[in-house]
Design a protein around this motif. Structure first.
Motif, PDB file in Angstrom:
ATOM      1  N   GLU B 450       0.821  -1.215   0.000  1.00 29.90           N
ATOM      2  CA  GLU B 450       0.000   0.000   0.000  1.00 29.90           C
ATOM      3  C   GLU B 450       0.855   1.265   0.000  1.00 29.90           C
ATOM      4  O   GLU B 450       0.541   2.235  -0.689  1.00 29.90           O
ATOM      5  CB  GLU B 450      -0.911   0.017   1.235  1.00 29.90           C
ATOM      6  CG  GLU B 450      -2.051  -0.971   1.143  1.00 29.90           C
ATOM      7  CD  GLU B 450      -3.076  -0.717   2.254  1.00 29.90           C
ATOM      8  OE1 GLU B 450      -3.591   0.413   2.319  1.00 29.90           O
ATOM      9  OE2 GLU B 450      -3.306  -1.640   3.051  1.00 29.90           O
ATOM     10  N   LEU B 451       1.939   1.244   0.782  1.00 29.56           N
ATOM     11  CA  LEU B 451       2.827   2.409   0.821  1.00 29.56           C
ATOM     12  C   LEU B 451       3.448   2.643  -0.558  1.00 29.56           C
ATOM     13  O   LEU B 451       3.529   3.771  -1.034  1.00 29.56           O
ATOM     14  CB  LEU B 451       3.933   2.196   1.857  1.00 29.56           C
ATOM     15  CG  LEU B 451       3.522   2.356   3.322  1.00 29.56           C
ATOM     16  CD1 LEU B 451       4.605   1.792   4.239  1.00 29.56           C
ATOM     17  CD2 LEU B 451       3.269   3.816   3.655  1.00 29.56           C
ATOM     18  N   ASP B 452       3.881   1.542  -1.192  1.00 32.10           N
ATOM     19  CA  ASP B 452       4.489   1.631  -2.506  1.00 32.10           C
ATOM     20  C   ASP B 452       3.502   2.249  -3.501  1.00 32.10           C
ATOM     21  O   ASP B 452       3.851   3.125  -4.287  1.00 32.10           O
ATOM     22  CB  ASP B 452       4.909   0.222  -2.953  1.00 32.10           C
ATOM     23  CG  ASP B 452       5.529   0.204  -4.340  1.00 32.10           C
ATOM     24  OD1 ASP B 452       6.633   0.746  -4.487  1.00 32.10           O
ATOM     25  OD2 ASP B 452       4.897  -0.342  -5.260  1.00 32.10           O
ATOM     26  N   ARG B 453       2.267   1.809  -3.426  1.00 26.72           N
ATOM     27  CA  ARG B 453       1.253   2.345  -4.335  1.00 26.72           C
ATOM     28  C   ARG B 453       1.022   3.831  -4.045  1.00 26.72           C
ATOM     29  O   ARG B 453       0.923   4.643  -4.950  1.00 26.72           O
ATOM     30  CB  ARG B 453      -0.047   1.553  -4.181  1.00 26.72           C
ATOM     31  CG  ARG B 453      -1.091   1.901  -5.216  1.00 26.72           C
ATOM     32  CD  ARG B 453      -2.365   1.093  -5.025  1.00 26.72           C
ATOM     33  NE  ARG B 453      -2.093  -0.336  -4.952  1.00 26.72           N
ATOM     34  CZ  ARG B 453      -2.666  -1.158  -4.068  1.00 26.72           C
ATOM     35  NH1 ARG B 453      -3.544  -0.694  -3.187  1.00 26.72           N
ATOM     36  NH2 ARG B 453      -2.370  -2.429  -4.053  1.00 26.72           N
ATOM     37  N   TRP B 454       0.962   4.172  -2.755  1.00 30.10           N
ATOM     38  CA  TRP B 454       0.734   5.575  -2.395  1.00 30.10           C
ATOM     39  C   TRP B 454       1.867   6.446  -2.950  1.00 30.10           C
ATOM     40  O   TRP B 454       1.628   7.500  -3.523  1.00 30.10           O
ATOM     41  CB  TRP B 454       0.645   5.716  -0.870  1.00 30.10           C
ATOM     42  CG  TRP B 454       0.079   7.049  -0.450  1.00 30.10           C
ATOM     43  CD1 TRP B 454      -1.231   7.353  -0.205  1.00 30.10           C
ATOM     44  CD2 TRP B 454       0.824   8.267  -0.276  1.00 30.10           C
ATOM     45  NE1 TRP B 454      -1.344   8.679   0.109  1.00 30.10           N
ATOM     46  CE2 TRP B 454      -0.115   9.268   0.078  1.00 30.10           C
ATOM     47  CE3 TRP B 454       2.167   8.616  -0.392  1.00 30.10           C
ATOM     48  CZ2 TRP B 454       0.257  10.592   0.333  1.00 30.10           C
ATOM     49  CZ3 TRP B 454       2.544   9.937  -0.149  1.00 30.10           C
ATOM     50  CH2 TRP B 454       1.599  10.902   0.211  1.00 30.10           C
ATOM     51  N   VAL B 455       3.093   5.973  -2.795  1.00 27.54           N
ATOM     52  CA  VAL B 455       4.247   6.741  -3.283  1.00 27.54           C
ATOM     53  C   VAL B 455       4.140   6.946  -4.794  1.00 27.54           C
ATOM     54  O   VAL B 455       4.297   8.055  -5.313  1.00 27.54           O
ATOM     55  CB  VAL B 455       5.567   6.017  -2.931  1.00 27.54           C
ATOM     56  CG1 VAL B 455       6.737   6.614  -3.689  1.00 27.54           C
ATOM     57  CG2 VAL B 455       5.810   6.080  -1.425  1.00 27.54           C
ATOM     58  N   ARG B 456       3.841   5.868  -5.526  1.00 29.00           N
ATOM     59  CA  ARG B 456       3.758   5.981  -6.985  1.00 29.00           C
ATOM     60  C   ARG B 456       2.643   6.930  -7.417  1.00 29.00           C
ATOM     61  O   ARG B 456       2.775   7.639  -8.411  1.00 29.00           O
ATOM     62  CB  ARG B 456       3.543   4.596  -7.606  1.00 29.00           C
ATOM     63  CG  ARG B 456       4.771   3.709  -7.505  1.00 29.00           C
ATOM     64  CD  ARG B 456       4.471   2.284  -7.922  1.00 29.00           C
ATOM     65  NE  ARG B 456       5.529   1.367  -7.504  1.00 29.00           N
ATOM     66  CZ  ARG B 456       6.623   1.113  -8.218  1.00 29.00           C
ATOM     67  NH1 ARG B 456       6.804   1.684  -9.383  1.00 29.00           N
ATOM     68  NH2 ARG B 456       7.543   0.293  -7.761  1.00 29.00           N
ATOM     69  N   ASN B 457       1.550   6.942  -6.655  1.00 24.37           N
ATOM     70  CA  ASN B 457       0.412   7.791  -7.028  1.00 24.37           C
ATOM     71  C   ASN B 457       0.556   9.236  -6.561  1.00 24.37           C
ATOM     72  O   ASN B 457      -0.247  10.074  -6.926  1.00 24.37           O
ATOM     73  CB  ASN B 457      -0.897   7.212  -6.458  1.00 24.37           C
ATOM     74  CG  ASN B 457      -1.287   5.924  -7.159  1.00 24.37           C
ATOM     75  OD1 ASN B 457      -0.850   5.668  -8.281  1.00 24.37           O
ATOM     76  ND2 ASN B 457      -2.076   5.111  -6.497  1.00 24.37           N
ATOM     77  N   HIS B 458       1.527   9.514  -5.709  1.00 26.81           N
ATOM     78  CA  HIS B 458       1.663  10.869  -5.173  1.00 26.81           C
ATOM     79  C   HIS B 458       3.048  11.451  -5.425  1.00 26.81           C
ATOM     80  O   HIS B 458       3.504  12.323  -4.694  1.00 26.81           O
ATOM     81  CB  HIS B 458       1.348  10.872  -3.670  1.00 26.81           C
ATOM     82  CG  HIS B 458      -0.077  10.531  -3.363  1.00 26.81           C
ATOM     83  ND1 HIS B 458      -0.525   9.231  -3.268  1.00 26.81           N
ATOM     84  CD2 HIS B 458      -1.161  11.310  -3.178  1.00 26.81           C
ATOM     85  CE1 HIS B 458      -1.817   9.227  -3.021  1.00 26.81           C
ATOM     86  NE2 HIS B 458      -2.245  10.471  -2.961  1.00 26.81           N
ATOM     87  N   THR B 459       3.701  10.955  -6.479  1.00 27.69           N
ATOM     88  CA  THR B 459       5.040  11.449  -6.777  1.00 27.69           C
ATOM     89  C   THR B 459       4.954  12.847  -7.374  1.00 27.69           C
ATOM     90  O   THR B 459       4.158  13.102  -8.268  1.00 27.69           O
ATOM     91  CB  THR B 459       5.720  10.498  -7.784  1.00 27.69           C
ATOM     92  OG1 THR B 459       5.788   9.206  -7.190  1.00 27.69           O
ATOM     93  CG2 THR B 459       7.111  10.983  -8.125  1.00 27.69           C
TER      94      THR B 459
END
Lengths: 335, 524
Positions: B450-459
């Motif tokens: 989930e963190l990885d996805r959040w990072v990719r979506n909020h770069t």
């Protein structure tokens, strides 16, 4: 001569041909689609008309039923078709059964869209055919010089050696349902392994389809029909998602293996808790990608999905024009 | 080299301890001397090669591979040895046969600096991908195959039908390629002599205390002492030999001549290495200035004076005390210390207490600095190697907590090379966020996804493997302390930070301010 950008251009739905009014491998439902092959990220449901090889249409019908397109038009490798003044031809891509490159041509400008492809021999589909072109649209799944797939036979030998070394364990091999499963089966038979091979239920329909297309896969049995104790020392094929699934509890001391190009990178194997990584890929590796662009020597290379930067850098170093199309929606995991 | 590379390769994919032991034992059984002895040395970190540096490998590969392609590849693979092993353009017709492990080890050790590049290039040409990977891992000293020195010794013990503690006892008198050890293991030779003076004795470790079990323990059966915030060491001295070991048996004495030169007694002592000024323990950051050094300047020795605070005595001269109960050893230690008062050493005092609640109060508010928590040790406990369950407990202080805002995320290495798993976070200083630390664990695998996805979506920005993210995710960070740091823009650094919770619900504006962290500085 027509500018290539006027013949094909990237759009949010995928590559679009304005004069022909069709998309290639669209990621959203469109009126008219040409589909290179049956993998789910390239062949999607809900299009109006679909043009593809007969095998690909079969695969789509198996996977999507009524959603496989309202009108379905088969086009054999090598046959030509005129779509609103655009000449369309399909050529073998060597990726999976039915996989095709799409050559579109108008006013002396020819673009070849590779779809996914590989160059090494595959007993389950015809070999990639190089088609001279002005623009080659290449995939780039394994476009880094660290991806150099070893010979298939070495990897199959690794699997057979491990089965001899751990005769009490059940080898559980993760394979993609379309293409990889059947190729691995055919390679095992070529290597002389003629014992029954056991399948997860999710793999049977596609294996049956391949057999209907004349590809011999030897004796296959269902795990579901077999007692647990009888699977010791046997080989079981399952979709990758099943490798750590509760489903594996029905196998005796399973040894998880995975056949994929990603297994060349150790971290990828460890992420999936694979004990026996087999580097077997249906995609071109770095040497195949660069040899293909060198061989075709098109004026321009467009790179679709994967590690675009490296291939663009390579092509530019060779004096070719090259750019990344930045298409979205293609799933790099199915490789 | 092929067998050794195959072993490392299989170990790297083998998650189970028993499976690893089996692989190593099989390798010892199938491989002749001296190769297997050098393999044992490699797995116990017993080999160092002065001139072999990662930069050397980078230099060789830079002569052969396009730098842009190399950087893209390294960023993707996340491991230098593996990247080079894969990308190395080996000639189609290998000129020489691949080298043996013994040849690699002895020539790496003896070769001059100028010889090394040619030697390495020849080997890299002759080896396959796995062999190249193993060679680079070996020469740069970071095998990272999930095998501790202890596990390798355990496998060796299993191979010879010995106990691992027997092996530990004789270990420090032996050297690669350990021919005498293998002869002993195979019944062809006698047990090697235990090095009488200066040998390492396997260390006794404590289990973390489960507070729920405390009420079932009898307070009068235990001694309590402070768990000092330094590093656990063993001093082993006699016959003019003085050694200082870490708790894993690594000889670290080279960095502490000030401490060791004054030792004129014969004993094996267990204690905590600390920077001590006027009997007060300095912050851990001060000790860090002295760690991991082969040599140390006089200035550093004066500014950061080290000492050992003694917990236990294992040997008094030739007298082995390890079987005696702790209560007896403690008396012996106190008497020994009173008679000598050696410079650079003091006694770790016992903490008297009547019942568990009283001890819990002391743990919450220790009356002295430099305390990480408490140790509880049964009075009747013998000094046993390893981490037995029951006799000793560590009862650490509760961690400090702060709500910080995720600022940057970096791709992990190794197993996590495709995930953004290293997080830099900050707190508010007025209207700006200033980074205060970095953490890469404390979350579950599911949370990582989930963190990885959040990072990719909020770069919002990318710098190579690092992504800057929009200021929208609050992480509750646990840490053991705060220290001043010139390296961070905020001027402070957190001790041992880890993610304790992901605050998906909390707005970034409500995260902590820097003043909250400054209040935890030592002496604040």
């Amino acid at each position: 001569m027509l500018r290539p950008e006027d013949l094909l251009r990237p759009t949010p739905a995928g590559l679009y041909c304005p004069p022909g009014d069709f998309h290639i491998d669209p990621v959203r439902p469109v009126a008219r689609a040409i589909v290179t092959h049956g993998h789910a990220d390239h062949a999607r449901p809900g299009h109006g008309a679909v043009l593809a090889t007969p095998a690909t249409l079969d695969i789509m019908a198996l996977r999507m039923g009524d959603e496989a397109g309202r009108e379905r038009q088969p086009l054999d490798y090598g046959e030509r078709l005129d779509l609103n003044g655009v000449d369309v031809r399909l050529a073998p891509a060597g990726h999976v059964l039915g996989s095709a490159q799409v050559a579109v041509e108008r006013d002396g400008c020819r673009i070849v869209v590779s779809g996914d492809y590989k160059r090494r021999p595959d007993p389950t589909c015809p070999a990639f055919e190089p088609v001279p072109c002005d623009v080659f649209v290449s995939e780039a799944t394994f476009a880094l010089p660290v991806f150099r797939h070893p010979p298939d036979a070495d990897e199959i030998a690794k699997l057979l050696a491990s089965m001899r070394l751990f005769p009490e364990r059940c080898h559980l091999l993760g394979v993609y349902a379309l293409g990889k499963a059947q190729r691995v089966l055919a390679l095992l038979r070529q290597a002389g392994y003629d014992a029954p091979i056991y399948l997860h239920g999710a793999l049977t329909a596609m294996c049956d389809l391949y057999r209907r297309h004349g590809i011999d896969l030897g004796e296959l049995r269902l795990v579901a029909d077999t007692d647990k104790a009888d699977l010791a020392g046997r080989l079981v094929l399952a979709p990758p998602s099943a490798l750590q699934d509760r489903w594996t509890r029905r196998l005796p001391d399973p040894l998880p293996a995975f056949a994929s190009g990603w297994m060349g990178v150790r971290a990828r194997a460890r992420q999936r808790a694979v004990e026996l990584p087999l580097i077997i890929s249906d995609h071109a590796d770095w040497d195949e990608l660069t040899a293909t662009t060198d061989e075709l020597a098109p004026a321009e290379i467009w790179v679709t999905h994967g590690r675009e930067e490296a291939l663009v850098h390579y092509a530019r170093g060779r004096g070719q024009r090259a750019r990344a199309l930045a298409l979205v929606g293609y799933d790099e995991d199915a490789a | 080299m092929k067998a050794f590379a195959g072993l490392l390769d299989r170990l790297s994919f083998q998650p189970q301890r028993l499976g690893k032991l089996r692989l190593i034992e099989d390798y010892f059984a199938a491989t002749p001397d001296p190769d297997r002895g050098y393999a044992l040395a490699a797995m116990t970190r017993g080999l160092t090669f002065r001139h072999a540096k990662p930069a050397l490998i980078r230099g060789l590969v830079a002569e052969r591979v396009d730098p842009v392609l190399f950087e893209l590849s390294y960023d993707y693979v996340g491991d230098l040895a593996e990247t080079v092993a894969l990308i190395w353009p080996a000639p189609a017709d290998a000129a020489a046969p691949p080298p043996s492990l013994a040849e690699v080890v002895t020539r790496l050790r003896d070769a001059g600096k100028a010889e090394l590049p040619g030697l390495l290039a020849g080997w890299l040409d002759a080896l396959d991908v796995t062999g190249r990977w193993a060679l680079i891992k070996l020469m740069t000293g970071g095998l990272r195959i999930g095998v501790s020195a202890r596990l390798a010794k355990t496998a060796f013990a299993g191979f010879g039908g010995l106990s691992v503690d027997e092996v530990e006892e004789v270990w420090h008198g032996q050297a690669p390629p350990y021919a005498a050890l293998f002869a002993w293991a195979e019944g062809r030779g006698d047990r090697p002599a235990v090095r009488a003076a200066g040998g390492f004795r396997p260390v006794m470790l404590a289990q973390p205390l489960d507070e729920a079990e405390l009420s079932g323990l009898d307070p009068s059966a235990y001694l309590a002492e402070w768990k000092w915030d330094g590093i656990r060491v063993q001093l082993s001295a006699g016959d003019g030999v003085v050694r200082l070991y870490s708790r894993t048996g690594e000889d670290i004495g080279g960095g502490f001549p000030d401490l060791l030169s004054a030792v004129d007694f014969g004993a094996v002592l267990d204690g905590e290495l600390l920077v001590i000024r006027d009997h007060a323990v300095a912050p851990f950051a001060d000790l860090q200035k002295r760690l991991n050094r082969k040599t140390v300047s006089g200035k550093l020795q004066r500014e950061f004076p080290v000492g050992v605070r003694l917990y236990d005595i294992l040997f008094d001269a030739g007298d082995d005390l390890r079987e005696r109960p702790l209560g007896d050893r403690r008396n012996r230690l106190e008497a020994w210390f009173a008679a000598r008062r050696p410079a650079g050493f003091d006694l770790s005092p016992l903490v008297p207490f009547d019942d568990w609640p009283a001890l819990a109060d002391l743990r919450r508010a220790p009356p002295v600095d430099g305390v990480e928590g408490l140790m509880l040790k049964r009075r009747d406990s013998a000094y046993v190697a390893g981490r037995p369950k029951g006799p000793w407990f560590k009862w650490k202080r509760d961690p400090l907590l702060a709500d910080a805002v995720l600022m940057y995320a970096q791709r992990g290495h190794g197993k996590r090379s495709s995930y953004y798993s290293d997080y830099t976070f900050g707190v508010w200083r007025g209207n700006e966020l200033v980074p205060v630390g970095k953490a890469y664990f404390g979350f579950t695998d599911a949370e990582l996804v989930e963190l990885d996805r959040w990072v990719r979506n909020h770069t919002t920005n990318r710098f190579g493997p690092v992504r800057e993210v929009s200021r929208g995710l609050v992480l509750e960070v646990a840490f053991d302390g705060v220290q001043r740091s010139g390296r961070h823009k905020s001027g402070l650094a957190l001790r041992f930070p880890r993610i304790s919770r992901i605050r998906w619900d909390k707005p970034a504006a409500e995260a902590d301010v820097i003043e909250a962290l400054l209040s935890h500085l030592p002496g604040a």
